[in-house]
Scaffold this motif. Sequence first.
Motif, PDB file in Angstrom:
ATOM      1  N   SER A  85     -11.990  12.619  14.454  1.00  0.00           N
ATOM      2  CA  SER A  85     -11.617  12.640  13.040  1.00  0.00           C
ATOM      3  C   SER A  85     -10.120  12.379  12.868  1.00  0.00           C
ATOM      4  CB  SER A  85     -12.016  13.973  12.405  1.00  0.00           C
ATOM      5  OG  SER A  85     -11.285  15.031  12.993  1.00  0.00           O
ATOM      6  N   LEU A  86      -9.297  12.861  13.778  1.00  0.00           N
ATOM      7  CA  LEU A  86      -7.856  12.597  13.727  1.00  0.00           C
ATOM      8  C   LEU A  86      -7.571  11.107  13.887  1.00  0.00           C
ATOM      9  CD1 LEU A  86      -4.933  13.762  13.713  1.00  0.00           C
ATOM     10  CD2 LEU A  86      -5.111  13.817  16.200  1.00  0.00           C
ATOM     11  N   PHE A  87      -8.207  10.485  14.867  1.00  0.00           N
ATOM     12  CA  PHE A  87      -7.994   9.047  15.083  1.00  0.00           C
ATOM     13  C   PHE A  87      -8.517   8.221  13.910  1.00  0.00           C
ATOM     14  CE2 PHE A  87      -7.943  10.049  19.807  1.00  0.00           C
ATOM     15  CZ  PHE A  87      -6.568   9.940  19.892  1.00  0.00           C
ATOM     16  N   SER A 103      -8.695   9.206  10.748  1.00  0.00           N
ATOM     17  CA  SER A 103      -7.784   9.372   9.609  1.00  0.00           C
ATOM     18  C   SER A 103      -6.485   8.606   9.832  1.00  0.00           C
ATOM     19  CB  SER A 103      -7.512  10.852   9.353  1.00  0.00           C
ATOM     20  OG  SER A 103      -6.877  11.435  10.472  1.00  0.00           O
ATOM     21  N   ILE A 104      -5.983   8.565  11.050  1.00  0.00           N
ATOM     22  CA  ILE A 104      -4.778   7.780  11.351  1.00  0.00           C
ATOM     23  C   ILE A 104      -5.064   6.298  11.147  1.00  0.00           C
ATOM     24  CG2 ILE A 104      -3.248   7.048  13.223  1.00  0.00           C
ATOM     25  CD1 ILE A 104      -3.333   9.929  14.261  1.00  0.00           C
ATOM     26  N   GLY A 105      -6.203   5.832  11.606  1.00  0.00           N
ATOM     27  CA  GLY A 105      -6.564   4.423  11.433  1.00  0.00           C
ATOM     28  C   GLY A 105      -6.698   4.031   9.976  1.00  0.00           C
ATOM     29  N   ILE A 106      -7.349   4.887   9.189  1.00  0.00           N
ATOM     30  CA  ILE A 106      -7.507   4.602   7.764  1.00  0.00           C
ATOM     31  C   ILE A 106      -6.148   4.619   7.069  1.00  0.00           C
ATOM     32  CG2 ILE A 106      -8.449   5.526   5.604  1.00  0.00           C
ATOM     33  CD1 ILE A 106     -10.888   6.434   7.256  1.00  0.00           C
ATOM     34  N   GLY A 107      -5.288   5.550   7.441  1.00  0.00           N
ATOM     35  CA  GLY A 107      -3.951   5.625   6.854  1.00  0.00           C
ATOM     36  C   GLY A 107      -3.121   4.390   7.159  1.00  0.00           C
ATOM     37  N   LEU A 108      -3.160   3.937   8.400  1.00  0.00           N
ATOM     38  CA  LEU A 108      -2.423   2.726   8.767  1.00  0.00           C
ATOM     39  C   LEU A 108      -2.969   1.500   8.055  1.00  0.00           C
ATOM     40  CD1 LEU A 108      -1.837   3.244  12.606  1.00  0.00           C
ATOM     41  CD2 LEU A 108      -0.146   3.334  10.770  1.00  0.00           C
ATOM     42  N   SER A 109      -4.272   1.435   7.918  1.00  0.00           N
ATOM     43  CA  SER A 109      -4.893   0.317   7.224  1.00  0.00           C
ATOM     44  C   SER A 109      -4.473   0.289   5.757  1.00  0.00           C
ATOM     45  CB  SER A 109      -6.410   0.421   7.342  1.00  0.00           C
ATOM     46  OG  SER A 109      -7.029  -0.567   6.570  1.00  0.00           O
ATOM     47  N   ALA A 110      -4.486   1.432   5.119  1.00  0.00           N
ATOM     48  CA  ALA A 110      -4.078   1.500   3.713  1.00  0.00           C
ATOM     49  C   ALA A 110      -2.607   1.152   3.557  1.00  0.00           C
ATOM     50  CB  ALA A 110      -4.357   2.893   3.160  1.00  0.00           C
ATOM     51  N   PHE A 111      -1.774   1.640   4.460  1.00  0.00           N
ATOM     52  CA  PHE A 111      -0.341   1.344   4.403  1.00  0.00           C
ATOM     53  C   PHE A 111      -0.073  -0.144   4.561  1.00  0.00           C
ATOM     54  CE2 PHE A 111       3.751   0.826   6.607  1.00  0.00           C
ATOM     55  CZ  PHE A 111       4.592   1.354   5.638  1.00  0.00           C
ATOM     56  N   SER A 112      -0.750  -0.780   5.492  1.00  0.00           N
ATOM     57  CA  SER A 112      -0.533  -2.216   5.688  1.00  0.00           C
ATOM     58  C   SER A 112      -1.053  -3.020   4.505  1.00  0.00           C
ATOM     59  CB  SER A 112      -1.191  -2.683   6.989  1.00  0.00           C
ATOM     60  OG  SER A 112      -2.585  -2.553   6.907  1.00  0.00           O
ATOM     61  N   ALA A 113      -2.152  -2.584   3.899  1.00  0.00           N
ATOM     62  CA  ALA A 113      -2.676  -3.292   2.723  1.00  0.00           C
ATOM     63  C   ALA A 113      -1.715  -3.174   1.547  1.00  0.00           C
ATOM     64  CB  ALA A 113      -4.044  -2.734   2.346  1.00  0.00           C
ATOM     65  N   ILE A 114      -1.128  -2.011   1.361  1.00  0.00           N
ATOM     66  CA  ILE A 114      -0.181  -1.812   0.267  1.00  0.00           C
ATOM     67  C   ILE A 114       1.076  -2.649   0.478  1.00  0.00           C
ATOM     68  CG2 ILE A 114       1.376  -0.112  -0.790  1.00  0.00           C
ATOM     69  CD1 ILE A 114      -0.877   1.943  -0.384  1.00  0.00           C
ATOM     70  N   THR A 115       1.625  -2.643   1.675  1.00  0.00           N
ATOM     71  CA  THR A 115       2.839  -3.427   1.921  1.00  0.00           C
ATOM     72  C   THR A 115       2.562  -4.916   1.797  1.00  0.00           C
ATOM     73  OG1 THR A 115       2.422  -3.300   4.300  1.00  0.00           O
ATOM     74  CG2 THR A 115       3.960  -1.699   3.375  1.00  0.00           C
ATOM     75  N   LEU A 116       1.382  -5.362   2.189  1.00  0.00           N
ATOM     76  CA  LEU A 116       1.034  -6.772   2.060  1.00  0.00           C
ATOM     77  C   LEU A 116       0.921  -7.176   0.595  1.00  0.00           C
ATOM     78  CD1 LEU A 116       0.249  -9.383   3.508  1.00  0.00           C
ATOM     79  CD2 LEU A 116      -2.118  -8.602   3.443  1.00  0.00           C
ATOM     80  N   SER A 117       0.304  -6.331  -0.215  1.00  0.00           N
ATOM     81  CA  SER A 117       0.177  -6.665  -1.639  1.00  0.00           C
ATOM     82  C   SER A 117       1.539  -6.653  -2.325  1.00  0.00           C
ATOM     83  CB  SER A 117      -0.771  -5.699  -2.335  1.00  0.00           C
ATOM     84  OG  SER A 117      -0.216  -4.403  -2.385  1.00  0.00           O
ATOM     85  N   GLN A 118       2.424  -5.745  -1.945  1.00  0.00           N
ATOM     86  CA  GLN A 118       3.768  -5.724  -2.514  1.00  0.00           C
ATOM     87  C   GLN A 118       4.547  -6.963  -2.106  1.00  0.00           C
ATOM     88  OE1 GLN A 118       5.364  -1.999  -1.183  1.00  0.00           O
ATOM     89  NE2 GLN A 118       4.559  -0.861  -2.947  1.00  0.00           N
ATOM     90  N   ALA A 119       4.376  -7.412  -0.873  1.00  0.00           N
ATOM     91  CA  ALA A 119       5.064  -8.617  -0.421  1.00  0.00           C
ATOM     92  C   ALA A 119       4.557  -9.832  -1.190  1.00  0.00           C
ATOM     93  CB  ALA A 119       4.848  -8.806   1.080  1.00  0.00           C
ATOM     94  N   ASN A 120       3.255  -9.900  -1.443  1.00  0.00           N
ATOM     95  CA  ASN A 120       2.698 -11.008  -2.219  1.00  0.00           C
ATOM     96  C   ASN A 120       3.231 -11.011  -3.645  1.00  0.00           C
ATOM     97  OD1 ASN A 120       1.210 -12.033  -0.108  1.00  0.00           O
ATOM     98  ND2 ASN A 120      -0.651 -10.924  -0.652  1.00  0.00           N
ATOM     99  N   GLU A 121       3.364  -9.828  -4.257  1.00  0.00           N
ATOM    100  CA  GLU A 121       3.905  -9.746  -5.617  1.00  0.00           C
ATOM    101  C   GLU A 121       5.351 -10.210  -5.649  1.00  0.00           C
ATOM    102  OE1 GLU A 121       3.386  -5.862  -7.252  1.00  0.00           O
ATOM    103  OE2 GLU A 121       1.227  -5.916  -7.001  1.00  0.00           O
ATOM    104  N   ASN A 122       6.125  -9.822  -4.643  1.00  0.00           N
ATOM    105  CA  ASN A 122       7.526 -10.237  -4.589  1.00  0.00           C
ATOM    106  C   ASN A 122       7.642 -11.748  -4.443  1.00  0.00           C
ATOM    107  OD1 ASN A 122       8.409  -7.627  -4.845  1.00  0.00           O
ATOM    108  ND2 ASN A 122       8.707  -7.316  -2.652  1.00  0.00           N
ATOM    109  N   ILE A 123       6.788 -12.339  -3.641  1.00  0.00           N
ATOM    110  CA  ILE A 123       6.813 -13.794  -3.454  1.00  0.00           C
ATOM    111  C   ILE A 123       6.444 -14.489  -4.757  1.00  0.00           C
ATOM    112  CG2 ILE A 123       5.618 -15.699  -2.306  1.00  0.00           C
ATOM    113  CD1 ILE A 123       5.500 -13.919   0.202  1.00  0.00           C
ATOM    114  N   LYS A 124       5.441 -13.981  -5.473  1.00  0.00           N
ATOM    115  CA  LYS A 124       5.020 -14.592  -6.731  1.00  0.00           C
ATOM    116  C   LYS A 124       6.132 -14.519  -7.768  1.00  0.00           C
ATOM    117  CE  LYS A 124       0.078 -13.797  -6.230  1.00  0.00           C
ATOM    118  NZ  LYS A 124      -1.090 -13.048  -6.706  1.00  0.00           N
ATOM    119  N   THR A 125       6.816 -13.378  -7.863  1.00  0.00           N
ATOM    120  CA  THR A 125       7.887 -13.257  -8.849  1.00  0.00           C
ATOM    121  C   THR A 125       9.050 -14.163  -8.490  1.00  0.00           C
ATOM    122  OG1 THR A 125       8.771 -11.328  -7.684  1.00  0.00           O
ATOM    123  CG2 THR A 125       7.308 -10.914  -9.549  1.00  0.00           C
TER     124      THR A 125
END
Length: 87
Positions: A15-17, A19-41
């Motif tokens: 369960s620890l692994f 939750s860590i995997g899901i957390g890293l996945s969510a973090f990378s998805a958020i940073t990727l979407s923010q990078a895409n928004e910055n590029i579009k602007t």
Amino acid sequence: MTSTNKSLNKMLLVSLFLSIGIGLSAFSAITLSQANENIKTQQNITAKPAVEKNTERELSMLIPGNKQFNLRFLNHLLINNTTSEGR
């Protein structure tokens, strides 16, 4: 260590692994979407053609009360329009 403790430890580790995997996945998805928004602007800011910028500047020179208002420019346009209509 009893067998129940071993199985409990394994479940906690899994369960620890997970939750860590899901957390890293969510973090990378958020940073990727923010990078895409910055590029579009940035593309929207730099994609403005020079003709559009020039037109906006000239319009602001024609609007009284605007800090870029230029009475001589307005008079120049009005005089040129009246002389060209008489031809």
